[in-house]
Design an enzyme around this catalytic site. Structure first.
Site, PDB file in Angstrom:
ATOM      1  N   TYR A  22      31.852  89.516  42.099  1.00  0.00           N
ATOM      2  CA  TYR A  22      32.028  88.699  43.461  1.00  0.00           C
ATOM      3  C   TYR A  22      32.776  89.293  44.578  1.00  0.00           C
ATOM      4  O   TYR A  22      32.801  88.972  45.644  1.00  0.00           O
ATOM      5  CB  TYR A  22      32.259  87.342  43.043  1.00  0.00           C
TER       6      TYR A  22
ATOM      7  N   ASP B 196      31.740  85.291  37.753  1.00  0.00           N
ATOM      8  CA  ASP B 196      31.934  86.144  38.850  1.00  0.00           C
ATOM      9  C   ASP B 196      30.944  86.967  39.043  1.00  0.00           C
ATOM     10  O   ASP B 196      30.806  87.828  39.964  1.00  0.00           O
ATOM     11  CB  ASP B 196      33.415  86.846  38.564  1.00  0.00           C
TER      12      ASP B 196
ATOM     13  N   HIS C  82      34.374  78.747  33.292  1.00  0.00           N
ATOM     14  CA  HIS C  82      34.408  79.835  34.301  1.00  0.00           C
ATOM     15  C   HIS C  82      34.399  81.111  33.818  1.00  0.00           C
ATOM     16  O   HIS C  82      33.605  81.818  34.416  1.00  0.00           O
ATOM     17  CB  HIS C  82      35.883  79.411  35.012  1.00  0.00           C
ATOM     18  N   LYS C  83      34.962  81.420  32.768  1.00  0.00           N
ATOM     19  CA  LYS C  83      34.618  82.718  31.932  1.00  0.00           C
ATOM     20  C   LYS C  83      34.956  82.384  30.417  1.00  0.00           C
ATOM     21  O   LYS C  83      35.447  81.462  30.080  1.00  0.00           O
ATOM     22  CB  LYS C  83      36.084  83.888  32.399  1.00  0.00           C
TER      23      LYS C  83
ATOM     24  N   TYR D  17      38.206  81.607  28.990  1.00  0.00           N
ATOM     25  CA  TYR D  17      38.857  80.279  29.530  1.00  0.00           C
ATOM     26  C   TYR D  17      37.964  79.098  28.907  1.00  0.00           C
ATOM     27  O   TYR D  17      37.071  78.454  29.773  1.00  0.00           O
ATOM     28  CB  TYR D  17      38.801  80.291  31.026  1.00  0.00           C
TER      29      TYR D  17
ATOM     30  N   ASP E 198      36.138  77.684  41.860  1.00  0.00           N
ATOM     31  CA  ASP E 198      35.348  78.819  42.491  1.00  0.00           C
ATOM     32  C   ASP E 198      33.998  79.218  41.763  1.00  0.00           C
ATOM     33  O   ASP E 198      32.876  79.791  42.247  1.00  0.00           O
ATOM     34  CB  ASP E 198      36.106  80.010  41.753  1.00  0.00           C
TER      35      ASP E 198
ATOM     36  N   ARG F 205      42.197  78.647  48.422  1.00  0.00           N
ATOM     37  CA  ARG F 205      40.944  79.562  48.272  1.00  0.00           C
ATOM     38  C   ARG F 205      39.851  78.469  47.454  1.00  0.00           C
ATOM     39  O   ARG F 205      38.778  78.755  47.655  1.00  0.00           O
ATOM     40  CB  ARG F 205      41.201  81.056  48.099  1.00  0.00           C
TER      41      ARG F 205
ATOM     42  N   GLY G 212      38.221  76.337  49.225  1.00  0.00           N
ATOM     43  CA  GLY G 212      37.432  76.862  50.102  1.00  0.00           C
ATOM     44  C   GLY G 212      36.055  77.181  49.789  1.00  0.00           C
ATOM     45  O   GLY G 212      34.826  76.968  50.223  1.00  0.00           O
TER      46      GLY G 212
ATOM     47  N   THR H 168      43.686  84.951  41.816  1.00  0.00           N
ATOM     48  CA  THR H 168      44.503  84.029  41.445  1.00  0.00           C
ATOM     49  C   THR H 168      44.012  83.132  40.199  1.00  0.00           C
ATOM     50  O   THR H 168      42.845  82.447  40.426  1.00  0.00           O
ATOM     51  CB  THR H 168      45.175  83.261  42.375  1.00  0.00           C
TER      52      THR H 168
END
Length: 375
Positions: free
Chosen positions: A45, A93, A137-138, A141, A148, A218, A221, A337
């Site tokens: 990404y 990602d 997420h991954k 994790y 994100d 972020r 965001g 992060t």
């Protein structure tokens, strides 16, 4: 560069239009990297968000060098049979850059891009999920949903659904957005925590709610940016669209309450601007500005909210510098992060012209160009 040179370079530059700033950022990164050498060396990404910004800049300017550059990167990663040269199929990602394939398919008719989409998007359905069906997420994790993640999977899946007649992806990604919002929302502020672990086993997870401890700029965001890209392709009459629109509106309105009055920027940890070690961050500001302006353009926010977008835009522009070759330097970008406590976010290093920061900046500038044209 001495002071007089700095002044000589900066004085006329401040008169650039938003689309000219977008082009400046594209050109700075193009000068720094051959497309095949954009880091990291995989389908990821970091390149995807930068090149998404470049693609939007191309749509506005129609300058062929932008399309050729992003095509060269994609072709360095997507092989002739549509397979991906190097990526992790179990990380959201590494799905996100696939969003670039739709326009390349439309522009060229090259079937490799379609084959790659038919490979990438079904990987989303194969992602491991938490007990409620939310994507990890991954792989490393387990059970963690991060804000994100909606940007990584939502836009590509929803555009795929519309392009190839696969409506199950509309439902899948709407569900992910609703689930993520439900479990990261802080009703007191209207802000979203960085992540949520349903099992509460992550070191950062609140023992009662499973929520992350802080509102990282972020990460927040990515969420409205993703929703707005999803709305470009989601049917207007989709059952979950009204709820998602309300979520978008409430979040963006909440964010305006945390914009720094003096600079127009937002802080690294959004709600703790009074802390002396907190700092103003450009990539989250760029994403918020983009999302507010785009929400106004789509009719989800009143035009009065453009004042926050223009203030944030100018705040970022005011931080820009130029290198000895006259290329724009975008600073105050937090590096990648993970989730942690306040001290973790505050201690993160910053970078200059980092790909996701430059990508966020270009997204902002293109959207503000559209806002400028509309008024």
């Amino acid at each position: 560069m001495n002071l007089s040179e700095t002044n000589r370079v900066q004085e006329p530059q401040t008169q650039l239009s938003p689309i000219e700033w977008a082009e400046k950022a594209c050109e700075a990164l193009m000068a720094k990297y051959e497309p095949e050498l954009l880091p990291p060396d995989r389908f990821h990404y970091h390149q995807g968000v930068f090149l998404s910004g470049m693609e939007k800049c191309w749509h506005e300017t129609k300058k062929p060098q932008y399309l050729e550059y992003l095509k060269a990167w994609v072709n360095s990663q997507v092989l002739q049979d549509g397979s991906i040269k190097k990526h992790n199929p179990k990380e959201l990602d590494d799905i996100q850059p696939g969003v670039l394939l739709f326009n390349l398919l439309e522009q060229t008719g090259d079937k490799r891009y379609e084959q790659a989409l038919h490979y990438l998007v079904p990987l989303i359905q194969a992602m491991p999920t938490n007990p409620s069906g939310g994507f990890w997420h991954k792989e490393r994790y387990p059970n963690q949903m991060w804000l994100d993640g909606l940007y990584m999977a939502g836009p590509i899946a929803v555009q795929y659904a519309r392009t190839f007649g696969a409506p199950e992806y509309f439902d899948l990604m709407a569900y992910q957005a609703l689930l993520m919002h439900k479990h990261t929302l802080d009703p007191a502020t209207g802000l979203l925590y960085h992540g949520w672990d349903e099992t509460k086993e992550a070191f950062w997870a609140d023992p009662v709610t499973g929520q992350a401890p802080e509102f990282w700029g972020r990460a927040i965001g990515w969420f409205p940016v993703a929703l707005l890209e999803m709305f470009e392709h989601m049917p207007e009459d989709h059952k979950d669209k009204p709820a998602l629109v309300t979520i978008l509106q409430d979040l963006l309105v909440a964010l305006t309450r945390y914009q720094d009055e003096n600079t127009g920027l937002w802080y690294q940890v959004i709600d703790k601007g009074e802390q002396p070690d907190n700092w103003l961050e450009n990539s989250c500001t760029s994403l918020f500005v983009h999302a507010i302006a785009k929400a106004v353009r789509f009719g989800y926010l009143d035009t009065e909210y453009l004042k926050y977008a223009w203030k944030g835009y100018q705040g970022v522009i005011d931080t820009l510098k130029f290198d000895e070759n006259g290329h724009v330097v975008i600073g105050n970008i937090c590096i990648g992060t993970g989730i942690g406590d306040y001290a973790h976010y505050i201690a993160r290093p910053t970078s200059e012209n980092d790909l996701h920061g430059a990508g966020a900046f270009i997204l902002m500038c293109v959207e503000m160009s559209l806002a400028e044209k509309a008024n």
